[in-house]
Design an enzyme around this catalytic site. Structure first.
Site, PDB file in Angstrom:
ATOM      1  N   LEU A   6       0.847  -1.193   0.000  1.00 18.96           N
ATOM      2  CA  LEU A   6       0.000   0.000   0.000  1.00 18.96           C
ATOM      3  C   LEU A   6       0.884   1.246   0.000  1.00 18.96           C
ATOM      4  CD1 LEU A   6      -2.683  -1.120   2.623  1.00 18.96           C
ATOM      5  CD2 LEU A   6      -2.512  -1.673   0.184  1.00 18.96           C
ATOM      6  N   ALA A   8      -0.312   4.584  -1.446  1.00  9.99           N
ATOM      7  CA  ALA A   8      -1.151   5.582  -2.114  1.00  9.99           C
ATOM      8  C   ALA A   8      -1.302   6.892  -1.347  1.00  9.99           C
ATOM      9  CB  ALA A   8      -2.545   4.995  -2.372  1.00  9.99           C
ATOM     10  N   THR A  83      -8.158   1.303   4.072  1.00 14.33           N
ATOM     11  CA  THR A  83      -7.257   0.197   3.757  1.00 14.33           C
ATOM     12  C   THR A  83      -7.936  -0.925   2.985  1.00 14.33           C
ATOM     13  OG1 THR A  83      -7.692  -0.617   6.003  1.00 14.33           O
ATOM     14  CG2 THR A  83      -5.646   0.603   5.640  1.00 14.33           C
ATOM     15  N   GLY A 135      -4.553  -0.940  17.468  1.00 12.27           N
ATOM     16  CA  GLY A 135      -5.537  -1.999  17.450  1.00 12.27           C
ATOM     17  C   GLY A 135      -4.995  -3.162  18.259  1.00 12.27           C
ATOM     18  N   ASN A 161      -1.745  -4.756  16.646  1.00 12.53           N
ATOM     19  CA  ASN A 161      -1.863  -5.068  15.232  1.00 12.53           C
ATOM     20  C   ASN A 161      -0.776  -4.314  14.463  1.00 12.53           C
ATOM     21  OD1 ASN A 161      -2.636  -5.567  12.592  1.00 12.53           O
ATOM     22  ND2 ASN A 161      -4.499  -4.332  12.690  1.00 12.53           N
ATOM     23  N   HIS A 321      30.606  25.842   2.036  1.00 15.98           N
ATOM     24  CA  HIS A 321      31.713  25.803   2.988  1.00 15.98           C
ATOM     25  C   HIS A 321      31.386  26.541   4.279  1.00 15.98           C
ATOM     26  CE1 HIS A 321      32.274  29.277   0.284  1.00 15.98           C
ATOM     27  NE2 HIS A 321      32.764  29.904   1.325  1.00 15.98           N
TER      28      HIS A 321
END
Length: 407
Positions: A6, A8, A83, A135, A161, A321
């Site tokens: 995943l 996106a 998801t 979770g 989780n 520098h």
């Protein structure tokens, strides 16, 4: 087995580093975040499917059609709807068991191995001290999944989780039945509840390795620290000749794990305390000091008498520098004018705070410098305060003192 990754999201918490690139292409060591995921899963995955969205074309151009002999397919999640919705985009490609992995989370190879060994369907879990922000999994007597509770005040276990899963293609039928959440999204944990409701056994794959969600700029520093900590474990990166492929002039001093890639140049008087990675085309010195977990990216220029400590300098950046850069992330094509100095420590010894999505956040880091977006430029003798963000394409004037974000 497929690996569905995943990738996106817009990565808004990572701004300004994601203003001109998708988060999965941010560098970690000598690879992007996305390639780190590929590398971790390559042993058990035959083909990858990348779910793209924000700046997906950049991901396609960067990765191409394969990764180390594993075919890579691309599907698009045109709208961020959760998801489960993201996983659903892979249905036209996937016709066998598959893993679901996140393109912005650093894990090691033992996690995909554990999921593959558990068999689909399975969920990865790790023990945490305080699971209230996650979770939380409950297990049955046989060790299989019994329930998931999101961010409970009174967690039933300390199993969190991890957000990585193994599924059979039939999960797409359950995704079709997944209702919209209160947030207006379709969540894969709701899909898992439907599987449990139908009496499906879901194994729990225990994992105790690295688990770092790279969601905010200082977590990119942490990810690079983890990557460079492995240099002395396998890459010949102890000053040995097999780690030094580039040009190292007489009078250069290398200490600890240091890699100098082919095409890089360290000029006389450079002093490097590893772990450090000097990437192809980089030009360092003369008389520069590189230390801490530092990545000097491809084509980067580090000038005379510059000190860089525990920082990431992305491709084609330039530090003029007589400058100091500490505990900082410097984006692609940034130009720090001569005499630019970065503060990385508060005088009151409190943790440095950074603004994330409009809120001041405790980074948990006593030392943190500047986060500079791609193409930012500083005038000579600029001073940048600890925890300041300089946006993509933003500039400072000569001698300017920047104490607040300029984005």
């Amino acid at each position: 087995m497929y690996g569905v990754v995943l990738a996106a999201g817009r990565g808004t918490r990572m701004r300004p580093l994601t203003d001109r690139r998708p988060k999965p292409l941010l560098p970690v060591g000598n690879r992007s975040l996305l390639e780190q995921v590929f590398e971790a899963a390559r042993e058990v995955v035959d083909e990858f499917v990348v779910v793209t969205g924000y700046r997906g074309d950049a991901i396609r151009e960067s990765i191409g059609e394969s990764y180390r002999d594993r075919p890579v397919h691309y599907v698009e999640q045109a709208e961020a709807l959760g998801t489960a919705h993201a996983v659903a985009q892979a249905e036209p490609v996937v016709d066998d068991d598959f893993l679901v992995l996140n393109g912005d989370v650093v894990v090691d190879a033992s996690l995909p191995r554990a999921l593959a060994a558990a068999g689909a369907p399975a969920i990865a879990a790790t023990e945490v001290e305080d699971p209230r922000a996650y979770g939380v999994l409950s297990t049955a007597a046989d060790g299989s999944l019994a329930d998931i509770v999101e961010k409970p005040d009174d967690p039933p276990t300390n199993l969190a989780n991890v957000g990585c899963y193994a599924f059979e293609p039939e999960v797409f039928e359950y995704i079709d039945r997944t209702p919209e959440s209160e947030r207006g999204e379709y969540e894969i944990t709701t899909t898992i509840d439907l599987l449990l409701g139908d009496g499906r056994r879901i194994d729990v794959a225990r994992y105790d390795g690295t688990w770092l969600d790279v969601g905010r700029p200082w977590e990119l520093l942490e990810a690079n620290e983890l990557a460079l900590a492995e240099l002395d474990a396998g890459d010949g990166a102890t000053g040995a000749t097999d780690a030094i492929a580039g040009t190292v002039e007489e009078g250069v001093h290398l200490h600890g794990p240091v890699v100098v890639e082919d095409g890089a140049r360290l000029r006389s008087g450079v002093y490097v305390e590893g772990p450090a990675l000097i990437r192809e085309g980089a030009d360092v010195g003369p008389n520069a000091y590189i230390r801490g977990s530092t990545v000097v990216g491809p084509g980067v220029h580090v000038g005379h008498s510059v000190e860089v400590k525990n920082s990431v300098l992305m491709a084609d950046a330039s530090v003029g520098h007589l400058s100091y850069v500490g505990d900082s992330v410097v984006g692609r094509g940034v130009n720090f004018g001569a005499g630019t100095n970065v503060a990385n420590l508060r005088h009151d010894d409190e943790n440095v705070r950074l603004t994330v999505k409009g809120e001041r956040v405790d980074t948990g880091r006593r030392k943190l410098g500047v986060i500079a977006g791609d193409g930012a430029k500083t005038g000579i003798n600029t001073s940048l305060n600890a925890g300041v963000k300089l946006g993509a394409g933003e500039t400072t004037g000569p001698g300017e003192v920047l104490t607040r974000d300029r984005t």
